[in-house]
Design an enzyme around this catalytic site. Structure first.
Site, PDB file in Angstrom:
ATOM      1  N   ARG A 118       7.058 -16.972 -13.735  1.00 19.19           N
ATOM      2  CA  ARG A 118       5.621 -16.751 -14.041  1.00 19.19           C
ATOM      3  C   ARG A 118       4.749 -16.576 -12.801  1.00 19.19           C
ATOM      4  O   ARG A 118       3.531 -16.756 -12.852  1.00 19.19           O
ATOM      5  CB  ARG A 118       5.066 -17.876 -14.923  1.00 19.19           C
ATOM      6  N   LYS A 140      -1.862  -3.890  -7.176  1.00 15.84           N
ATOM      7  CA  LYS A 140      -1.297  -3.207  -8.356  1.00 15.84           C
ATOM      8  C   LYS A 140       0.212  -3.158  -8.183  1.00 15.84           C
ATOM      9  O   LYS A 140       0.707  -2.668  -7.161  1.00 15.84           O
ATOM     10  CB  LYS A 140      -1.843  -1.783  -8.473  1.00 15.84           C
ATOM     11  N   GLU A 182      -3.310  10.483   0.252  1.00 12.61           N
ATOM     12  CA  GLU A 182      -4.116   9.297  -0.087  1.00 12.61           C
ATOM     13  C   GLU A 182      -5.178   9.040   0.995  1.00 12.61           C
ATOM     14  O   GLU A 182      -6.248   8.526   0.703  1.00 12.61           O
ATOM     15  CB  GLU A 182      -3.227   8.061  -0.274  1.00 12.61           C
ATOM     16  N   LYS A 224     -10.217   0.857   1.132  1.00 13.51           N
ATOM     17  CA  LYS A 224      -9.553   0.295  -0.055  1.00 13.51           C
ATOM     18  C   LYS A 224      -9.927  -1.170  -0.243  1.00 13.51           C
ATOM     19  O   LYS A 224     -10.183  -1.625  -1.363  1.00 13.51           O
ATOM     20  CB  LYS A 224      -8.041   0.460   0.035  1.00 13.51           C
ATOM     21  N   GLU A 234     -10.128  -3.135 -11.829  1.00  6.39           N
ATOM     22  CA  GLU A 234     -10.484  -1.774 -12.260  1.00  6.39           C
ATOM     23  C   GLU A 234     -11.334  -1.735 -13.525  1.00  6.39           C
ATOM     24  O   GLU A 234     -11.027  -1.025 -14.473  1.00  6.39           O
ATOM     25  CB  GLU A 234      -9.224  -0.906 -12.424  1.00  6.39           C
ATOM     26  N   ARG A 238     -13.162   0.865  -8.971  1.00  6.10           N
ATOM     27  CA  ARG A 238     -11.780   1.033  -8.494  1.00  6.10           C
ATOM     28  C   ARG A 238     -11.124   2.285  -9.082  1.00  6.10           C
ATOM     29  O   ARG A 238     -10.227   2.866  -8.466  1.00  6.10           O
ATOM     30  CB  ARG A 238     -10.943  -0.221  -8.797  1.00  6.10           C
ATOM     31  N   ASN A 242      -8.409   6.738  -8.048  1.00  5.68           N
ATOM     32  CA  ASN A 242      -7.453   7.585  -8.769  1.00  5.68           C
ATOM     33  C   ASN A 242      -7.805   9.065  -8.709  1.00  5.68           C
ATOM     34  O   ASN A 242      -7.303   9.843  -9.533  1.00  5.68           O
ATOM     35  CB  ASN A 242      -7.388   7.152 -10.232  1.00  5.68           C
ATOM     36  N   HIS A 245      -5.181  11.699  -9.458  1.00  2.00           N
ATOM     37  CA  HIS A 245      -3.990  11.039  -9.967  1.00  2.00           C
ATOM     38  C   HIS A 245      -3.654  11.421 -11.410  1.00  2.00           C
ATOM     39  O   HIS A 245      -2.481  11.440 -11.779  1.00  2.00           O
ATOM     40  CB  HIS A 245      -4.124   9.518  -9.862  1.00  2.00           C
ATOM     41  N   HIS A 249      -0.098  12.571 -11.768  1.00  2.00           N
ATOM     42  CA  HIS A 249       0.893  11.822 -12.560  1.00  2.00           C
ATOM     43  C   HIS A 249       1.522  12.726 -13.625  1.00  2.00           C
ATOM     44  O   HIS A 249       2.714  12.608 -13.923  1.00  2.00           O
ATOM     45  CB  HIS A 249       0.233  10.613 -13.240  1.00  2.00           C
ATOM     46  N   HIS A 262       4.875  11.458  -5.077  1.00  2.00           N
ATOM     47  CA  HIS A 262       3.595  10.980  -5.600  1.00  2.00           C
ATOM     48  C   HIS A 262       2.430  11.608  -4.820  1.00  2.00           C
ATOM     49  O   HIS A 262       1.470  12.126  -5.407  1.00  2.00           O
ATOM     50  CB  HIS A 262       3.543   9.450  -5.518  1.00  2.00           C
TER      51      HIS A 262
HETATM   52  P1  NAD Z   1       8.713   5.779  -1.559  1.00  2.00           P
HETATM   53  O1  NAD Z   1       8.569   4.337  -1.674  1.00  2.00           O
HETATM   54  O2  NAD Z   1       9.634   6.470  -2.504  1.00  2.00           O
HETATM   55  O3  NAD Z   1       9.115   6.139  -0.061  1.00  2.00           O
HETATM   56  C1  NAD Z   1       9.321   7.475   0.289  1.00  2.00           C
HETATM   57  C2  NAD Z   1      10.686   7.710   0.923  1.00  2.00           C
HETATM   58  O4  NAD Z   1      10.642   7.284   2.284  1.00  2.00           O
HETATM   59  C3  NAD Z   1      11.823   6.950   0.284  1.00  2.00           C
HETATM   60  O5  NAD Z   1      12.986   7.732   0.323  1.00  2.00           O
HETATM   61  C4  NAD Z   1      11.958   5.742   1.212  1.00  2.00           C
HETATM   62  O6  NAD Z   1      13.228   5.135   1.151  1.00  2.00           O
HETATM   63  C5  NAD Z   1      11.719   6.375   2.536  1.00  2.00           C
HETATM   64  N1  NAD Z   1      11.251   5.513   3.602  1.00  2.00           N
HETATM   65  C6  NAD Z   1      10.412   4.459   3.498  1.00  2.00           C
HETATM   66  N2  NAD Z   1      10.076   4.026   4.719  1.00  2.00           N
HETATM   67  C7  NAD Z   1      10.738   4.796   5.607  1.00  2.00           C
HETATM   68  C8  NAD Z   1      10.792   4.853   7.017  1.00  2.00           C
HETATM   69  N3  NAD Z   1      10.017   4.064   7.763  1.00  2.00           N
HETATM   70  N4  NAD Z   1      11.589   5.752   7.605  1.00  2.00           N
HETATM   71  C9  NAD Z   1      12.324   6.613   6.839  1.00  2.00           C
HETATM   72  N5  NAD Z   1      12.295   6.639   5.508  1.00  2.00           N
HETATM   73  C10 NAD Z   1      11.500   5.738   4.897  1.00  2.00           C
HETATM   74  O7  NAD Z   1       7.290   6.529  -1.729  1.00  2.00           O
HETATM   75  P2  NAD Z   1       5.818   6.177  -1.225  1.00  2.00           P
HETATM   76  O8  NAD Z   1       5.178   7.487  -1.031  1.00  2.00           O
HETATM   77  O9  NAD Z   1       5.827   5.213  -0.127  1.00  2.00           O
HETATM   78  O10 NAD Z   1       5.178   5.450  -2.482  1.00  2.00           O
HETATM   79  C11 NAD Z   1       5.023   6.118  -3.713  1.00  2.00           C
HETATM   80  C12 NAD Z   1       4.991   5.106  -4.807  1.00  2.00           C
HETATM   81  O11 NAD Z   1       3.864   4.247  -4.621  1.00  2.00           O
HETATM   82  C13 NAD Z   1       4.848   5.694  -6.182  1.00  2.00           C
HETATM   83  O12 NAD Z   1       5.731   5.054  -7.067  1.00  2.00           O
HETATM   84  C14 NAD Z   1       3.413   5.402  -6.558  1.00  2.00           C
HETATM   85  O13 NAD Z   1       3.231   5.283  -7.945  1.00  2.00           O
HETATM   86  C15 NAD Z   1       3.176   4.102  -5.846  1.00  2.00           C
HETATM   87  N6  NAD Z   1       1.773   3.830  -5.541  1.00  2.00           N
HETATM   88  C16 NAD Z   1       1.282   2.626  -5.868  1.00  2.00           C
HETATM   89  C17 NAD Z   1      -0.016   2.306  -5.563  1.00  2.00           C
HETATM   90  C18 NAD Z   1      -0.540   0.926  -5.856  1.00  2.00           C
HETATM   91  O14 NAD Z   1      -1.751   0.711  -5.712  1.00  2.00           O
HETATM   92  N7  NAD Z   1       0.300  -0.017  -6.214  1.00  2.00           N
HETATM   93  C19 NAD Z   1      -0.839   3.236  -4.923  1.00  2.00           C
HETATM   94  C20 NAD Z   1      -0.298   4.472  -4.586  1.00  2.00           C
HETATM   95  C21 NAD Z   1       1.017   4.762  -4.902  1.00  2.00           C
HETATM   96  N1  GLY Z   2      -4.028   3.396  -5.926  1.00  2.00           N
HETATM   97  C1  GLY Z   2      -5.097   3.085  -6.823  1.00  2.00           C
HETATM   98  C2  GLY Z   2      -5.503   1.674  -6.820  1.00  2.00           C
HETATM   99  O1  GLY Z   2      -4.963   0.857  -6.120  1.00  2.00           O
HETATM  100  O2  GLY Z   2      -6.384   1.311  -7.557  1.00  2.00           O
END
Ligand code: NAD
Ligand code: GLY
Length: 360
Positions: A118, A140, A182, A224, A234, A238, A242, A245, A249, A262
């Protein structure tokens, strides 16, 4: 090293930004309450950085779980491997999870931390530009569902964020561009001076100039942190984070998770949102042109895939957390630096804009 803070009262936390932070034990120490640590990473990042982090965490009982790399593995099934590892080691409620990787790992490790017994502590160590400027901050967390992106999740804030800019040296160019989407977003929604700085410095960022990257990360995280502090869950402002997005998406889900990154979906989605804003008479042609030019210069796609049928595109846009009473709500622009969230647009116009924005 620069330190920013997300001001959320007792759930507030620091964001450390600097070169070569991964190995600094002292940074972790104040944020780990128990004796047990579980690092969550993937099979791309582990060979690059796991040893450094393990060494820094040498004073704790430290284990690691290595997940397969890719957006297509951001699922409930793969998430359960984290619980298997935690229960297999009989880790208790004082365990701290450490997310070492990009946004996929951060979202999954954070969600596991929100659920395990939890709720337990977690630390974000983002290693992509996208995760350093966005996903590691704000709490998030979650996974995808075959019917919709990020549809299963929880708000759960980390204890701290450690953004080591040295990790960007190994990031593929396509991923660097995805992160820039972003970064550009913050300029478009609320920081026009930063947008102008990005126009002037985009080539330094693409060339991985460390000072330029550190400044872009700091300014993005400051934006942010302010938005999250004002509206953690949100209820209002907030949602502007997006921008692009809802379009993006739909592309990500429609093309199959992993086909479009993404950040690529967000880049193209921001161009589509700008076009929609112009068609509504809210954004000048000149500002829409600036937005599109910067997205293009960042080496991001500016046209939607023709393979995604427009009716399906709109159906997918309807599976979105901003939908209210069955109505799609979009983040649109009134100017560079001024955004609104609205459902006040004719449905036919959305169809036209999607058609216009498709690749020829
Ligand atoms: P990812 O986590 O898939 O990383 C991209 C690629 O880079 C992967 O293949 C990873 O293994 C590789 N990688 C990571 N660090 C590396 C490094 N230092 N050197 C070499 N390779 C490396 O993608 P991302 O773009 O980091 O994140 C996208 C994800 O984040 C999506 O799922 C999206 O929905 C989510 N997201 C979440 C929020 C939130 O607020 N929680 C906001 C934006 C995006
Ligand atoms: N990436 C959108 C948020 O964190 O609200």
């Amino acid at each position: 090293m620069k330190t920013l803070r997300v001001e959320l009262g007792e759930r507030g936390y620091p964001i450390y930004i600097g070169h070569g932070l991964l190995g600094c034990s002292d940074l972790y120490q104040p944020h780990i309450r128990g004796k047990q640590v579980m690092i969550v990473t993937n099979d791309t990042v582990a060979p690059l950085y796991l040893d450094q982090v393990r060494t820094a965490l040498g004073a704790w009982q430290c284990e690691a779980v290595i997940l397969p790399d890719g957006e297509q593995y951001k699922t409930l099934e793969v998430l359960s491997r984290i619980f298997d590892a935690l229960l297999g080691k009989q880790f208790d409620r004082r365990v701290t999870l450490v997310a070492l990787g990009g946004g996929v790992i951060g979202d999954m490790a954070g969600f596991a931390a929100a659920c395990y017994q939890r709720g337990v502590d977690f630390i974000q160590i983002p290693t992509t530009l996208l995760s350093q400027v966005d996903s590691s901050v704000g709490g998030k967390t979650g996974v995808n569902h075959p019917l919709g992106k990020n549809m299963i999740g929880a708000f759960h804030q980390p204890r701290c964020v450690i953004a080591d800019t040295a990790t960007l040296d190994t990031l593929p160019g396509r991923e660097l561009s995805a992160g820039l989407a972003e970064v550009i977003k913050y300029g478009l929604i609320r920081d026009p001076a930063f947008f102008s700085w990005l126009e002037a410095n985009i080539n330094r960022l693409l060339a991985r100039d460390n000072d330029a990257l550190a400044y872009a990360i700091e300014r993005s995280c400051a934006n942010k942190a302010e938005v999250v502090a004002a509206d953690e869950r949100e209820g209002g402002v907030r949602a502007t984070l997006n921008l692009g997005h809802t379009f993006g998406h739909a592309i990500e889900t429609g093309m199959g998770y992993g086909a479009w990154l993404h950040g690529e979906g967000v880049g193209c989605g921001m161009v589509m949102a700008a076009r929609m804003s112009t068609r509504l008479g809210w954004l000048s042609d000149a500002d829409a042109t600036r937005a599109e030019a910067l997205v293009k210069q960042a080496r991001l796609p500016i046209r939607a895939p023709r393979a995604l049928d427009t009716a399906r595109f709109i159906e997918l846009m309807g599976v979105d957390k901003k939908v209210q009473d069955g109505k799609i709500r979009l983040v649109l622009l009134k100017a560079i630096g001024e955004s609104v969230v609205t459902d006040d647009f004719p449905p036919g116009l959305l169809r036209e804009v999607i058609e216009e924005c498709k690749e020829t």
